[in-house]
Design a protein around this motif. Structure first.
Motif, PDB file in Angstrom:
ATOM      1  N   ALA A 271       0.946  -1.252  -0.013  1.00 22.25           N
ATOM      2  CA  ALA A 271       0.123   0.036  -0.152  1.00 22.25           C
ATOM      3  C   ALA A 271       0.726   1.442   0.112  1.00 22.25           C
ATOM      4  N   VAL A 272       0.309   2.434  -0.415  1.00 20.66           N
ATOM      5  CA  VAL A 272       0.853   3.478  -0.443  1.00 20.66           C
ATOM      6  C   VAL A 272      -0.011   4.562   0.299  1.00 20.66           C
ATOM      7  N   VAL A 273       0.678   5.094   1.468  1.00 17.42           N
ATOM      8  CA  VAL A 273      -0.482   5.936   2.183  1.00 17.42           C
ATOM      9  C   VAL A 273      -0.065   7.336   2.125  1.00 17.42           C
ATOM     10  N   GLY A 274      -1.082   8.251   1.667  1.00 22.27           N
ATOM     11  CA  GLY A 274      -0.618   9.747   1.868  1.00 22.27           C
ATOM     12  C   GLY A 274      -0.967  10.357   3.202  1.00 22.27           C
ATOM     13  N   PHE A 275       0.058  11.240   3.634  1.00 25.98           N
ATOM     14  CA  PHE A 275      -0.219  11.849   5.047  1.00 25.98           C
ATOM     15  C   PHE A 275       0.095  13.310   4.780  1.00 25.98           C
ATOM     16  N   TRP A 276      -0.862  14.025   5.504  1.00 25.34           N
ATOM     17  CA  TRP A 276      -0.606  15.549   5.603  1.00 25.34           C
ATOM     18  C   TRP A 276      -0.999  15.971   7.037  1.00 25.34           C
ATOM     19  N   LEU A 277      -0.122  16.595   7.892  1.00 19.17           N
ATOM     20  CA  LEU A 277      -0.267  16.734   9.351  1.00 19.17           C
ATOM     21  C   LEU A 277      -1.586  17.777   9.322  1.00 19.17           C
ATOM     22  N   ARG A 278      -1.643  18.731   8.669  1.00 21.82           N
ATOM     23  CA  ARG A 278      -2.819  19.635   8.852  1.00 21.82           C
ATOM     24  C   ARG A 278      -4.286  19.259   9.254  1.00 21.82           C
ATOM     25  N   PRO A 279      -4.748  18.328   8.496  1.00 20.80           N
ATOM     26  CA  PRO A 279      -5.970  17.677   8.620  1.00 20.80           C
ATOM     27  C   PRO A 279      -6.137  16.753   9.614  1.00 20.80           C
ATOM     28  N   THR A 280      -4.924  16.051   9.981  1.00 18.56           N
ATOM     29  CA  THR A 280      -4.669  15.095  11.072  1.00 18.56           C
ATOM     30  C   THR A 280      -5.051  15.785  12.280  1.00 18.56           C
ATOM     31  N   LEU A 281      -4.493  16.947  12.403  1.00 20.30           N
ATOM     32  CA  LEU A 281      -4.645  17.742  14.008  1.00 20.30           C
ATOM     33  C   LEU A 281      -5.861  18.039  14.278  1.00 20.30           C
ATOM     34  N   ALA A 282      -7.039  18.221  13.294  1.00 18.63           N
ATOM     35  CA  ALA A 282      -8.233  18.382  13.422  1.00 18.63           C
ATOM     36  C   ALA A 282      -8.832  17.491  13.974  1.00 18.63           C
ATOM     37  N   ARG A 283      -8.375  16.233  14.010  1.00 25.81           N
ATOM     38  CA  ARG A 283      -8.982  15.095  14.590  1.00 25.81           C
ATOM     39  C   ARG A 283      -9.067  15.119  16.106  1.00 25.81           C
ATOM     40  N   PRO A 284     -10.094  14.595  16.900  1.00 22.63           N
ATOM     41  CA  PRO A 284     -10.226  14.662  18.295  1.00 22.63           C
ATOM     42  C   PRO A 284      -8.790  13.633  18.791  1.00 22.63           C
ATOM     43  N   GLY A 285      -8.206  14.251  19.645  1.00 21.84           N
ATOM     44  CA  GLY A 285      -7.260  13.437  20.399  1.00 21.84           C
ATOM     45  C   GLY A 285      -5.971  13.640  19.579  1.00 21.84           C
ATOM     46  N   ALA A 286      -5.663  14.273  18.396  1.00 24.13           N
ATOM     47  CA  ALA A 286      -4.482  14.185  17.576  1.00 24.13           C
ATOM     48  C   ALA A 286      -3.408  15.269  17.858  1.00 24.13           C
ATOM     49  N   PHE A 287      -3.702  16.364  18.848  1.00 24.61           N
ATOM     50  CA  PHE A 287      -2.698  17.175  18.993  1.00 24.61           C
ATOM     51  C   PHE A 287      -2.253  17.357  20.431  1.00 24.61           C
ATOM     52  N   ALA A 288      -3.080  17.510  21.492  1.00 26.38           N
ATOM     53  CA  ALA A 288      -2.363  17.616  22.822  1.00 26.38           C
ATOM     54  C   ALA A 288      -1.965  16.328  23.469  1.00 26.38           C
ATOM     55  N   GLU A 289      -2.902  15.248  23.079  1.00 25.08           N
ATOM     56  CA  GLU A 289      -2.208  14.039  23.649  1.00 25.08           C
ATOM     57  C   GLU A 289      -0.857  13.758  23.065  1.00 25.08           C
ATOM     58  N   PRO A 290      -0.625  13.586  21.961  1.00 22.14           N
ATOM     59  CA  PRO A 290       0.597  12.879  21.266  1.00 22.14           C
ATOM     60  C   PRO A 290       1.799  14.146  21.838  1.00 22.14           C
ATOM     61  N   LEU A 291       1.477  15.467  21.828  1.00 19.88           N
ATOM     62  CA  LEU A 291       2.575  16.334  22.203  1.00 19.88           C
ATOM     63  C   LEU A 291       2.895  16.114  23.728  1.00 19.88           C
ATOM     64  N   ALA A 292       1.849  15.740  24.444  1.00 17.80           N
ATOM     65  CA  ALA A 292       2.259  15.402  25.922  1.00 17.80           C
ATOM     66  C   ALA A 292       2.917  14.263  26.128  1.00 17.80           C
ATOM     67  N   GLU A 293       2.940  13.294  25.245  1.00 18.39           N
ATOM     68  CA  GLU A 293       3.676  12.063  25.206  1.00 18.39           C
ATOM     69  C   GLU A 293       5.095  12.243  24.811  1.00 18.39           C
ATOM     70  N   LEU A 294       5.231  13.104  23.573  1.00 22.83           N
ATOM     71  CA  LEU A 294       6.410  13.800  23.082  1.00 22.83           C
ATOM     72  C   LEU A 294       7.360  14.519  24.241  1.00 22.83           C
ATOM     73  N   PHE A 295       6.548  15.420  24.919  1.00 28.19           N
ATOM     74  CA  PHE A 295       7.326  15.841  26.006  1.00 28.19           C
ATOM     75  C   PHE A 295       7.847  15.159  27.177  1.00 28.19           C
ATOM     76  N   ASP A 296       6.838  14.268  27.633  1.00 27.78           N
ATOM     77  CA  ASP A 296       7.282  13.008  28.738  1.00 27.78           C
ATOM     78  C   ASP A 296       8.551  12.499  27.980  1.00 27.78           C
ATOM     79  N   LEU A 297       8.650  11.889  27.029  1.00 27.07           N
ATOM     80  CA  LEU A 297       9.678  11.211  26.403  1.00 27.07           C
ATOM     81  C   LEU A 297      10.844  11.897  26.598  1.00 27.07           C
ATOM     82  N   THR A 298      10.715  13.233  26.069  1.00 23.83           N
ATOM     83  CA  THR A 298      12.171  14.184  25.988  1.00 23.83           C
ATOM     84  C   THR A 298      12.546  14.401  27.299  1.00 23.83           C
TER      85      THR A 298
END
Length: 302
Positions: free
Chosen positions: A237-264
């Motif tokens: 499969a070839v999967v296209g990805f664009w961040l902007r519409p992805t971040l409009a989905r519920p749970g797609a912004f603050a929650e992953p960012l919190a995980e990235l902060f914690d890992l860092t």
């Protein structure tokens, strides 16, 4: 205030330091004193006209900043007009940044970090034990994707980069091997922002039920038409990805960012801070990015 603006489309030469009034906050806006602004390839595309309509000119680029709000909060924000001493962001787009996290690493976790997180989790849907090839593995997204692939359970993480120095960085960040095409073994997941010849090599290198995730075209080469029959024969499969519409989905912004902060902050994720330029040297920053002379996150500092 000092800002970087362009009033025509073109290369880095169109970026011009200007003195303009500070932006006026509207409803829901917050004025941010900019500590640092992130430089992204999307900014280059805005300047050359790939992303913007001429009706928006003149334009102050910069979509992400770290800075202070009037009430003293240190925040990371998706902003407008970030190449300036002051920028605007929606209150809903602000995330407070720990003081111990420097601006360059925080900025690396916004666009690049969220892109890497969603490439693996949302687009590729990486499963434990799978092999992952990361193109541009020393770049802003790639350097984080190499590390997150390991964190998310990849069996092998393979790095593709343009120079021996960049390959060494990817290995330091946890890649098992630096690879060139053709691959010795087919891969389950390949992340590609280059397009062109690399995309073609990657497509021919997928394992059964492999996923090639395309999220950019840094080569500026037109994509060939994809034959569904060929994908069927490849069983891939070839999967296209664009961040902007992805971040409009519920749970797609603050929650992953919190995980990235914690890992860092726990030392499990190392955002790579690239060069830091004075705001007035935005042209040089764009030229270096286009020439692939940089690794990690590039920032401008007013």
């Amino acid at each position: 205030m000092l800002a970087i603006r362009f009033d025509r489309f073109g290369g880095p030469e169109v970026l011009t330091p200007v003195d303009v009034p500070a932006p006026e906050p509207g409803p829901g806006d917050v004025l941010i004193a900019v500590e640092a602004a992130g430089v992204n390839f999307a900014d280059v595309l805005q300047a050359d006209g790939s992303y913007l309509d001429a009706s928006l000119l003149p334009y102050v680029p910069g979509g992400e900043v770290v800075g202070r709000t009037p009430d003293g909060r240190r925040v990371l924000a998706k902003a407008t007009g970030g190449y300036a001493e002051w920028a605007l962001a929606k209150e809903s787009a602000l995330v407070e940044v720990p003081e111990e996290l420097d601006a360059a690493r925080a900025l690396a976790l916004l666009t690049q970090g969220l892109t890497a997180w969603h490439l693996l989790r949302s687009a590729a849907r990486l499963r434990d034990g799978e092999s992952v090839v990361v193109h541009s593995a020393a770049g802003g997204v790639g350097s984080l994707a190499v590390q997150l692939a390991r964190e998310f359970g990849a069996g092998r993480v393979l790095a593709q980069a343009s120079t021996p120095e960049k390959e060494r960085l990817a290995l330091e960040l946890g890649a098992d091997e630096a690879v060139r095409y053709p691959l010795e073994r087919r891969a389950d997941v390949i992340l590609d922002a280059a397009g062109g010849a690399l995309f073609a090599h990657a497509l021919d290198s997928l394992a059964d039920f492999g996923r090639l995730v395309t999220y950019g075209n840094a080569s500026r080469t037109a994509f060939a038409a994809l034959d569904p029959g060929r994908l069927g024969r490849l069983n891939a499969a070839v999967v296209g990805f664009w961040l902007r519409p992805t971040l409009a989905r519920p749970g797609a912004f603050a929650e992953p960012l919190a995980e990235l902060f914690d890992l860092t902050l726990r030392g499990r994720l190392r955002p790579v801070a690239g060069p830091s330029y004075p705001l007035t040297e935005a042209r040089t920053a764009h030229a270096d990015l286009l020439a692939r002379r940089t690794t990690g996150k590039i920032v401008l500092r007013p």
